[in-house]
Write an enzyme that holds these catalytic residues in place. Structure first.
Site, PDB file in Angstrom:
ATOM      1  N   GLU A  90       2.152  -8.721 -11.788  1.00  0.00           N
ATOM      2  CA  GLU A  90       1.572  -9.143 -10.522  1.00  0.00           C
ATOM      3  C   GLU A  90       0.613  -8.101  -9.957  1.00  0.00           C
ATOM      4  O   GLU A  90      -0.454  -8.427  -9.452  1.00  0.00           O
ATOM      5  CB  GLU A  90       2.693  -9.410  -9.515  1.00  0.00           C
ATOM      6  N   ASP A  91       0.996  -6.844 -10.064  1.00  0.00           N
ATOM      7  CA  ASP A  91       0.233  -5.794  -9.391  1.00  0.00           C
ATOM      8  C   ASP A  91      -0.812  -5.092 -10.260  1.00  0.00           C
ATOM      9  O   ASP A  91      -1.723  -4.468  -9.743  1.00  0.00           O
ATOM     10  CB  ASP A  91       1.195  -4.714  -8.846  1.00  0.00           C
TER      11      ASP A  91
END
Ligand code: MN
Length: 735
Positions: A90-91
């Site tokens: 996600e990051d």
């Protein structure tokens, strides 16, 4: 950061990692350790440039989540690795899901994918969207229950480290945690985590309450330990005689659940008798587990009288969460009820570790479908049923878990938790005191509802405010939360004082007209005469016209029984004294003035003493209001010729015949107290009689017919004007 600081940080990261391996609930194989090591390295690399709001290196977060997963929940190495990687895709753009799959294989990639999907669900406004997100989140149970569990661990760590966040975000996250994550944790059997999530949520949603209870718990700790020691000492010998291996511990109630008790039962901290439970954890093999449990029950109840209503046997039939134990409540020392939880070490482990322990002990009875499996299966069916309303589903899911609490949404989609039974008025006050005070109406899911409406979880509530609204006594019927009620009461008290101050001046004026000057002595007489406790109440009643001119006059009459008041009283009671003497009074029992035949306050002129039926006229005297003279009074000619403008036409009427019935149609917003105000306007302000009220309320809009008895059109017009001024009334028409 200096070189030394970076060096220190790297050491801290390495230390955190080593600890992770050390505290794992499960025994880790070399392969397990290799897997975790690899995940750790990827996480460190992926997050190397990121920092958390608090300033610390981001990677501390996935390590902490992995620790919760490994230690508190006790999941396997796969889960620990997935926890370390949960924010990577996600990051960090440099790692894709494909990369994860290549490095770690199918299973971990699938879990990380599930976690990434949940994170990317936008938690925005809309009611059904939030509920829908929750549903989607549960859908991942289809794939792997570990996704949800890691997500709960993630949430727990976020809640533990929320201090650096903006207060509004803290509250939002905390509410969401109470709404979704705590029930989920409970459902999966993660009781400790559920409790911690609830306590942390309270810490951010109601910091003062939280600190207050925390301090009180701290303060009563020693006394509690003393109590538990005494309790154990009583049992010790009997348990030892049976050759049992056991441990007796105190189990304090969580801050959250203490607060629930305080709210629900309206008691103080000191009045809570079950601030802690006593836990007896015994050693046993699987075969004798139940038998020993009941043996301990028998010993405990030999020494302490049990409360027959509070016996729970979750050994014979475990909870759907897998929880097993015997719970009893007994009368302990000092006449206090104490809950005693009896569980084997295995049961205890399941209660503490939930899912993980559950599966550990399930090994060997592979074919047996247990309640958690049944639950997950049933959940899957429900989730696959796309027709099911998401909100209903969430509610159904939560079952009675939070029956004491409901969750509603603000128009912007923020969550608010309120006690069950709360109304829009409670909601308004929970938003802001000033919003509460100005509440005119409310919409739930875009429909107007009465303020007495009982809110349900998932409702989206918007409050219609108006500057002209003030709390009324009726509001107390509609507010259920303690804080809303006390705010309403404060406002009413203020208002009462104000009305009383005005009432006092009105009283002074009115008494002056009756030739009485307001003194302490007179106030005393008045309170006695009207049977009122305090002068404040007296002034208030005058201010609200509960004590009107008529009543004050009868007070005046009681003080000085003059001829005037004597006559007046006779006229007031047409069926009384004069009745058998003069049948005119039967027909003429009321005096009306002017072309509009208004009912006005008047006095009988002592110079000519007119009686009902006489030809009379009204004369507006300078000091003594309207006086009624006979047409043939000795003073009549002089008055009529010199002061014609002060003369008012007057005539006696038969009130039973002169009054006529008028029907009015009213419509408006179904407002708290509207009905009461309508009847107030009709009865006290205008002295018209209300024959019937028929109101029909439909989705917040009411229409109705009022049947009133009035003297003339002037009264009707005035009545219509007055009714239109009532809050919420939109239309008043004559039928
Ligand atoms: Mn995270």
């Amino acid at each position: 950061m200096t070189e030394a600081e970076i060096q220190q940080e790297n050491e801290d990261i390495a230390k955190a990692y080593k600890e992770l391996l050390k505290i794992s609930y499960r025994t880790l194989s070399d392969d397990d350790k290799k897997l975790i090591r690899k995940a750790f390295e990827v996480a460190v690399d992926a997050h190397k440039t990121q920092r958390r709001k608090s300033g610390e290196a981001y990677v501390f977060h996935p390590i902490a989540v992995a620790k919760i997963v490994a230690h508190e929940i006790g999941l396997d190495a796969t889960s620990i690795a997935a926890a370390l990687l949960h924010d990577v895709v996600e990051d960090c753009p440099e790692y894709t899901l494909d990369d994860i799959q290549q490095i770690f294989g199918e299973t971990i990639a699938r879990i990380v994918d599930g976690l990434t999907k949940i994170s990317s669900l936008k938690q925005e406004g809309n009611v059904s969207l939030q509920a829908e997100n929750f549903r989607k989140m549960l859908l991942t149970l289809n794939d792997d229950v570990r996704v949800i569990i890691i997500k709960i661990a993630d949430r727990l760590h976020n809640m533990q480290t929320m201090d650096a966040m903006r207060p509004d975000k803290q509250i939002k996250i905390a509410s969401e945690t109470l709404y979704i994550y705590a029930p989920l944790a409970h459902r999966i059997g993660l009781y400790n985590i559920k409790t911690e999530l609830e306590d942390l949520s309270l810490k951010y949603t109601e910091p003062e309450t939280y600190r207050d209870i925390q301090q009180q718990i701290e303060g009563s700790k020693e006394e509690q330990q003393e109590y538990i020691n005494q309790f154990s000492n009583v049992l010790k010998k009997s348990l030892d005689d049976e050759g049992l291996h056991y441990e007796i511990k105190g189990r304090p109630k969580s801050i959250y659940s203490i607060n629930q008790k305080l709210i629900k039962q309206g008691i103080t901290f000191d009045q809570i008798y079950d601030k802690f439970a006593i836990r007896i954890i015994y050693k046993s093999d699987l075969k004798n587990e139940k038998f020993i449990g009941w043996k301990i029950y028998s010993i405990v109840t030999d020494h302490f009288r049990p409360n027959p209503k509070r016996l729970r046997d979750w050994i014979s039939s475990p909870k759907s969460t897998g929880y097993e134990a015997l719970h009893i409540t007994v009368m302990g020392n000092k006449g206090r009820w104490v809950e005693v939880q009896i569980r084997s070490e295995r049961m205890h482990e399941i209660a503490e570790k939930g899912y993980a322990a559950h599966y550990k002990y399930k090994q060997g009875k592979e074919n047996e479908e247990d309640s958690l499996d049944i639950w997950i299966n049933r959940l899957q069916e429900t989730l696959e049923n796309h027709d099911a309303n998401a909100i209903d589903f969430v509610e159904q899911f939560k079952l009675n878990l939070y029956s004491q609490e409901i969750y509603v949404f603000t128009p912007k989609g923020d969550l608010k938790s309120l006690p069950k039974g709360a109304t829009p008025l409670d909601f308004a006050f929970s938003i802001h005191t000033q919003v509460g005070y100005k509440t005119r109406g409310a919409k739930v899911n875009d429909k107007l509802v009465p303020l007495s409406y009982e809110l349900k979880s998932g409702d989206q509530v918007s409050i219609i405010t108006s500057e002209n609204v003030k709390p009324t006594a009726n509001w107390l019927d509609y507010a259920t939360t303690a804080s809303a009620r006390s705010k309403i009461k404060t406002s009413l008290k203020e208002e009462k004082k104000q009305i009383a101050a005005e009432g006092k001046e009105v009283l002074r004026r009115k008494l002056k007209q009756l030739k009485i000057s307001l003194s302490d002595k007179v106030i005393n007489e008045l309170t006695v005469f009207f049977k009122i406790k305090t002068s404040l109440d007296l002034f208030y009643k005058v201010g609200t016209s509960k004590i009107d001119n008529k009543m004050l006059k009868s007070f005046a009459a009681s003080r000085s029984n003059t001829f005037v008041s004597y006559i007046k009283n006779k006229i007031r009671k047409p069926s009384g004294l004069l009745n058998d003497k003069d049948d005119i009074t039967i027909k003429y029992d009321k005096l009306v003035f002017g072309n509009e035949e208004e009912k006005l306050n008047y006095k009988i002129a002592p110079c000519c003493n007119p009686i009902p039926g006489d030809n009379v006229f009204g004369f507006l005297s300078i000091n003594d209001g309207l006086k009624v003279h006979k047409v043939n009074c000795p003073n009549a000619i002089s008055l009529q010729s010199n002061y014609a403008y002060r003369v008012k036409k007057a005539k006696w009427i038969d009130s039973t015949q002169q009054e006529y019935v008028v029907k009015l149609r009213v419509s408006g917003i179904d407002e708290v107290g509207a009905l009461n105000e309508i009847s107030n306007v009709i009865s006290s302000h205008l002295n018209v009689n209300m024959k019937s009220i028929n109101l029909d309320s439909n989705e917040g809009i009411f229409t109705g017919t009022l049947t009133v008895v009035v003297k003339n059109t002037a009264v009707v017009n005035k009545l219509v004007r007055k009714l239109k001024q009532i809050n919420g009334i939109e239309k008043v028409t004559r039928v």
